[in-house]
Design a protein around this motif. Structure first.
Motif, PDB file in Angstrom:
ATOM      1  N   GLY A 158       0.773  -1.264   0.026  1.00 37.30           N
ATOM      2  CA  GLY A 158      -0.025   0.058   0.035  1.00 37.30           C
ATOM      3  C   GLY A 158       0.780   1.165   0.007  1.00 37.30           C
ATOM      4  N   SER A 159       0.866   1.979   0.986  1.00 35.80           N
ATOM      5  CA  SER A 159       1.446   3.337   1.066  1.00 35.80           C
ATOM      6  C   SER A 159       2.747   3.173   1.928  1.00 35.80           C
ATOM      7  CB  SER A 159       0.590   4.474   1.378  1.00 35.80           C
ATOM      8  OG  SER A 159       0.349   4.117   2.836  1.00 35.80           O
ATOM      9  N   VAL A 160       2.830   1.892   2.414  1.00 41.62           N
ATOM     10  CA  VAL A 160       3.934   1.628   3.443  1.00 41.62           C
ATOM     11  C   VAL A 160       5.110   1.144   2.622  1.00 41.62           C
ATOM     12  CG1 VAL A 160       4.643   0.523   5.606  1.00 41.62           C
ATOM     13  CG2 VAL A 160       2.482   1.480   5.282  1.00 41.62           C
ATOM     14  N   MET A 161       6.501   1.644   2.779  1.00 41.49           N
ATOM     15  CA  MET A 161       7.470   1.201   2.056  1.00 41.49           C
ATOM     16  C   MET A 161       8.581   0.584   3.150  1.00 41.49           C
ATOM     17  SD  MET A 161       8.334   3.310  -1.163  1.00 41.49           S
ATOM     18  CE  MET A 161       8.665   4.868  -0.470  1.00 41.49           C
ATOM     19  N   ARG A 162       8.918  -0.531   2.946  1.00 40.60           N
ATOM     20  CA  ARG A 162       9.974  -1.133   4.039  1.00 40.60           C
ATOM     21  C   ARG A 162      11.310  -1.237   3.539  1.00 40.60           C
ATOM     22  NH1 ARG A 162       6.835  -2.741   8.095  1.00 40.60           N
ATOM     23  NH2 ARG A 162       4.519  -3.466   7.843  1.00 40.60           N
ATOM     24  N   PHE A 163      12.279  -0.925   4.445  1.00 43.85           N
ATOM     25  CA  PHE A 163      13.521  -0.692   3.757  1.00 43.85           C
ATOM     26  C   PHE A 163      14.476  -1.663   4.598  1.00 43.85           C
ATOM     27  CE2 PHE A 163      12.138   3.242   2.330  1.00 43.85           C
ATOM     28  CZ  PHE A 163      12.571   3.293   1.210  1.00 43.85           C
ATOM     29  N   GLY A 164      15.640  -2.177   3.972  1.00 47.62           N
ATOM     30  CA  GLY A 164      16.614  -2.936   4.986  1.00 47.62           C
ATOM     31  C   GLY A 164      16.178  -4.456   5.052  1.00 47.62           C
ATOM     32  N   PRO A 165      16.921  -4.971   5.747  1.00 49.54           N
ATOM     33  CA  PRO A 165      16.854  -6.420   5.869  1.00 49.54           C
ATOM     34  C   PRO A 165      15.850  -7.005   6.909  1.00 49.54           C
ATOM     35  CG  PRO A 165      18.717  -5.857   7.056  1.00 49.54           C
ATOM     36  CD  PRO A 165      18.413  -4.751   6.385  1.00 49.54           C
ATOM     37  N   GLY A 166      15.403  -5.882   7.698  1.00 46.30           N
ATOM     38  CA  GLY A 166      14.451  -6.308   8.762  1.00 46.30           C
ATOM     39  C   GLY A 166      14.824  -5.606  10.108  1.00 46.30           C
ATOM     40  N   VAL A 167      14.509  -6.442  11.311  1.00 50.50           N
ATOM     41  CA  VAL A 167      14.758  -6.020  12.391  1.00 50.50           C
ATOM     42  C   VAL A 167      16.104  -6.469  12.761  1.00 50.50           C
ATOM     43  CG1 VAL A 167      14.138  -5.976  15.022  1.00 50.50           C
ATOM     44  CG2 VAL A 167      12.328  -6.050  13.280  1.00 50.50           C
ATOM     45  N   THR A 168      16.940  -5.596  13.289  1.00 46.74           N
ATOM     46  CA  THR A 168      18.413  -6.086  13.472  1.00 46.74           C
ATOM     47  C   THR A 168      18.514  -6.218  15.143  1.00 46.74           C
ATOM     48  OG1 THR A 168      19.009  -3.686  13.550  1.00 46.74           O
ATOM     49  CG2 THR A 168      19.515  -4.951  11.503  1.00 46.74           C
ATOM     50  N   ALA A 169      19.660  -6.973  15.492  1.00 41.53           N
ATOM     51  CA  ALA A 169      19.738  -7.134  16.886  1.00 41.53           C
ATOM     52  C   ALA A 169      20.411  -5.808  17.587  1.00 41.53           C
ATOM     53  CB  ALA A 169      20.745  -8.045  17.027  1.00 41.53           C
ATOM     54  N   ALA A 170      19.709  -5.389  18.773  1.00 43.18           N
ATOM     55  CA  ALA A 170      20.240  -4.337  19.563  1.00 43.18           C
ATOM     56  C   ALA A 170      21.675  -4.405  19.462  1.00 43.18           C
ATOM     57  CB  ALA A 170      19.509  -4.423  20.844  1.00 43.18           C
ATOM     58  N   MET A 171      22.281  -3.313  19.392  1.00 44.42           N
ATOM     59  CA  MET A 171      23.701  -2.879  19.687  1.00 44.42           C
ATOM     60  C   MET A 171      24.068  -2.747  21.105  1.00 44.42           C
ATOM     61  SD  MET A 171      25.062  -3.392  16.763  1.00 44.42           S
ATOM     62  CE  MET A 171      26.720  -2.397  16.671  1.00 44.42           C
ATOM     63  N   PRO A 172      25.055  -3.275  21.571  1.00 49.43           N
ATOM     64  CA  PRO A 172      25.307  -3.001  22.942  1.00 49.43           C
ATOM     65  C   PRO A 172      26.027  -1.602  22.966  1.00 49.43           C
ATOM     66  CG  PRO A 172      27.252  -4.334  21.704  1.00 49.43           C
ATOM     67  CD  PRO A 172      25.880  -4.235  20.984  1.00 49.43           C
ATOM     68  N   ALA A 173      25.730  -0.929  24.144  1.00 46.29           N
ATOM     69  CA  ALA A 173      26.055   0.452  24.427  1.00 46.29           C
ATOM     70  C   ALA A 173      27.609   0.496  24.266  1.00 46.29           C
ATOM     71  CB  ALA A 173      25.529   1.009  25.763  1.00 46.29           C
ATOM     72  N   PRO A 174      27.985   1.594  23.876  1.00 46.91           N
ATOM     73  CA  PRO A 174      29.712   1.832  23.871  1.00 46.91           C
ATOM     74  C   PRO A 174      30.277   1.963  25.292  1.00 46.91           C
ATOM     75  CG  PRO A 174      28.700   3.845  23.080  1.00 46.91           C
ATOM     76  CD  PRO A 174      27.469   2.892  23.218  1.00 46.91           C
ATOM     77  N   PHE A 175      29.516   1.997  26.448  1.00 44.66           N
ATOM     78  CA  PHE A 175      30.073   1.916  27.634  1.00 44.66           C
ATOM     79  C   PHE A 175      29.284   1.705  28.643  1.00 44.66           C
ATOM     80  CE2 PHE A 175      27.703   5.907  26.191  1.00 44.66           C
ATOM     81  CZ  PHE A 175      26.692   5.905  27.332  1.00 44.66           C
ATOM     82  N   PRO A 176      29.542   0.788  29.607  1.00 42.55           N
ATOM     83  CA  PRO A 176      28.556   0.326  30.562  1.00 42.55           C
ATOM     84  C   PRO A 176      27.590   1.150  31.262  1.00 42.55           C
ATOM     85  CG  PRO A 176      30.741   0.447  31.341  1.00 42.55           C
ATOM     86  CD  PRO A 176      30.881   0.880  30.027  1.00 42.55           C
ATOM     87  N   VAL A 177      26.319   0.800  31.206  1.00 40.95           N
ATOM     88  CA  VAL A 177      25.380   1.456  31.764  1.00 40.95           C
ATOM     89  C   VAL A 177      24.998   1.101  33.223  1.00 40.95           C
ATOM     90  CG1 VAL A 177      22.936   2.060  31.372  1.00 40.95           C
ATOM     91  CG2 VAL A 177      24.348   1.741  29.496  1.00 40.95           C
ATOM     92  N   VAL A 178      25.049   1.957  33.978  1.00 43.11           N
ATOM     93  CA  VAL A 178      24.706   1.730  35.650  1.00 43.11           C
ATOM     94  C   VAL A 178      23.650   2.583  35.914  1.00 43.11           C
ATOM     95  CG1 VAL A 178      25.890   1.796  37.826  1.00 43.11           C
ATOM     96  CG2 VAL A 178      27.276   1.334  35.835  1.00 43.11           C
TER      97      VAL A 178
END
Length: 193
Positions: free
Chosen positions: A32-52
């Motif tokens: 319809g009017s929705v266009m989807r790009f990319g390979p789909g849902v990707t895994a979440a990337m870890p934060a570049p520093f530890p989150v406390v």
């Protein structure tokens, strides 16, 4: 895909060719009017520093845990004390003793029903007693079990008479325990031909 088009080197070539080059983004599909790009849902990337994340524990009031159970503990203690008092509290007490029979005495060759009424405090227990008759007869020690709530025990002596004439009779109850008490009644047996 058929077996002839399959090539392991073609599929695995991305491992050897280095990082991918930027390409123009093209939608995978159009719904319809929705266009989807990319390979789909990707895994979440870890934060570049530890989150406390700091955990804040509210301060605990002294004795808060004990106050919660205080009422239940007091009620339980009261119930146990009452049950203990009922079970192991003071035993049966004798308040009074009275002995009666028919004042006219028994008929010829009949029995006199002598009744001792022992008043108690309503506690459960056992009465130990014996009957002593004026003809020299003494019964063995007898017992009467008194249940809780019963404030009176009736103890019977059936004294049978035979023959003619008259006899001045006396029946005495000797209460042996709890406490020692005596009570007696006098009556006359008469049988004239």
């Amino acid at each position: 895909m058929s077996d002839e088009e399959y090539s392991a080197t073609v599929l695995g070539s991305h491992w050897f060719s280095g990082p991918p080059q930027p390409q123009e983004a093209v939608p995978d599909r159009v719904e319809g009017s929705v266009m989807r790009f990319g390979p789909g849902v990707t895994a979440a990337m870890p934060a570049p520093f530890p989150v406390v994340v700091p955990v804040v524990v509210p301060p605990r009031r002294r004795g808060a845990g004990l106050r919660r159970y205080t009422l239940a503990a007091v009620v339980l203690a009261a119930v146990l004390a009452y049950l203990g008092w009922q079970r192991f509290g003071p035993g049966i007490e004798v308040r009074d003793v009275a002995v009666t029979t028919d004042p006219a005495g028994p008929a010829c060759d009949a029995a006199a029903d002598v009744v001792a009424v022992v008043g108690t405090n309503g506690r459960p227990g056992t009465l130990t007693y014996r009957w002593v008759r004026s003809d020299g007869t003494t019964s063995e020690a007898l017992t009467e079990r008194v249940p809780r709530g019963q404030r009176e025990a009736r103890l019977h002596l059936l004294w049978t008479f035979h023959g003619t004439g008259s006899y001045q009779a006396k029946a005495e109850l000797q209460l042996l325990s709890p406490g020692q008490r005596t009570a007696a009644v006098n009556f006359t047996y008469r049988c004239n031909p």
